[in-house]
Design a protein around this motif. Sequence first.
Motif, mmCIF file in Angstrom:
data_model
loop_
_atom_site.group_PDB
_atom_site.id
_atom_site.type_symbol
_atom_site.label_atom_id
_atom_site.label_comp_id
_atom_site.label_asym_id
_atom_site.label_seq_id
_atom_site.Cartn_x
_atom_site.Cartn_y
_atom_site.Cartn_z
ATOM 1 N N ARG A 1 -2.697 -5.954 -2.178
ATOM 2 C CA ARG A 1 -2.630 -6.194 -0.906
ATOM 3 C C ARG A 1 -3.994 -6.832 -0.291
ATOM 4 N N ASP A 2 -4.917 -6.389 -0.934
ATOM 5 C CA ASP A 2 -6.351 -7.249 -0.333
ATOM 6 C C ASP A 2 -6.582 -8.695 -0.570
ATOM 7 N N GLN B 1 -3.833 -1.652 -4.329
ATOM 8 C CA GLN B 1 -4.898 -1.774 -3.036
ATOM 9 C C GLN B 1 -5.382 -2.795 -3.709
ATOM 10 N N VAL B 2 -5.699 -3.395 -5.301
ATOM 11 C CA VAL B 2 -6.229 -4.933 -5.639
ATOM 12 C C VAL B 2 -5.561 -6.051 -4.779
ATOM 13 N N ARG C 1 2.720 -7.871 2.535
ATOM 14 C CA ARG C 1 2.005 -7.024 2.616
ATOM 15 C C ARG C 1 2.316 -5.589 3.748
ATOM 16 N N ASP D 1 1.522 -1.755 2.069
ATOM 17 C CA ASP D 1 1.717 -0.493 2.553
ATOM 18 C C ASP D 1 1.754 0.335 2.158
#
Length: 400
Positions: free
Chosen positions: A205-206, A202-203, A215, A219
């Motif tokens: 990706r963000d 998540q980190v 991305r 996901d």
Amino acid sequence: MSGAIFDEMKSYVGFTRRDATNLRALAKPVDRYLPAVVDRFYAEILAHSGARQVLAGEEQVTQLRGHFLNWLRTLFGGVYDDAYARQRAAIGHAHVRVGLPQHFIFCAMEVVWQELERIVRNVVVSDVEEKLRSLHKLLMLETGLMADSYRASYADGVRRNEREAVQERLSRVEHLAEVGQLAASLAHELKNPLAGIGGAIQVIRDGLKAEHPQRPVLDEVLRQVDRLDRTVKDLLSYARPQPARFCRVDLNRVIERVVLLLESELTVHNQRLEHETAGEALVLEADEHQLEQLLVNLTLNAAHASSAGDPIRIRATADGQGVRLEVQDQGRGMDEATVRRAFEPFFTTKARGTGLGLAICQRIVETHRGSIALRSVVGKGTTVEVLLPRDMQVEGGESR
């Protein structure tokens, strides 16, 4: 058969010492005619294909003819005690072992009565009717003894089947307990690393721009991590269920939250989630978290069984003193064999999955003292119906 039961049977038919004396008096006059009774008896028996099927050839028939002649002679022995009853019971058990259908016993006894009645009327000159009544009473007792052998054999078979069924269930419970312990251990080992992996992805990706080509890949990784997390939760939920915490819950609100939670996920797969709630509040005493888990599991099961574009419907209504919850899909459906096993732990027809979803649902419903049932037609879909009481009553009439 015990002697007490045989004495009771004799009392029912009115068999007395006088009857025993009458039968003993018939022994000598009728003896020379008994081989003819054997001939008539086996002529009748062998005329029926069902009886012929249980006889293993001419040699066995010859042996049985000899046994039958001895049986006829002992009818007139004059002693009808416990030993007599045990001997007759043994003959009945032999009939059971060779597979002679029970109805042949009754038919055969009628043939014996007809033949012996004819003989007695032809050779006896005094007290004929009284002696025939004594003979008829004894043949009734013989029929009862034979029939009891079949009853005892049936009862033994039922007990044996029950023991085997109990042993099978115990073996299955022990096996499931072992599998559950293993699953719980694996789930516990996976839980924390999985959370760390999901957080790290998540980190990463963000930190990427929205148009970054990686991305979509991240996901998909997050979706798979989420799927694994659900699997871990299923394993832990089944192996180590948490005690229910009951409070007043509006089922309509639970449905709305679950729809909000799953709607976007199903939209990705082009599946429509429709729901219909009652106009009134459907308040019941329940564990809110478990109700959510129940509804999530049922909805995801329906989604996995459905194709793109198929609707999944959730419906809740009042039902007397309880509430009715239905989750319906128009997917591939299940055959009868699959429906019978659908609630078994670890049983699944899917390529991926733990097979615990419906088992957990059943446990939740049972915790709430409700019922859950499946209706399914292959190629047309499945409906899961859950009935839950509004109030959880325990002894003394107090809610728990």
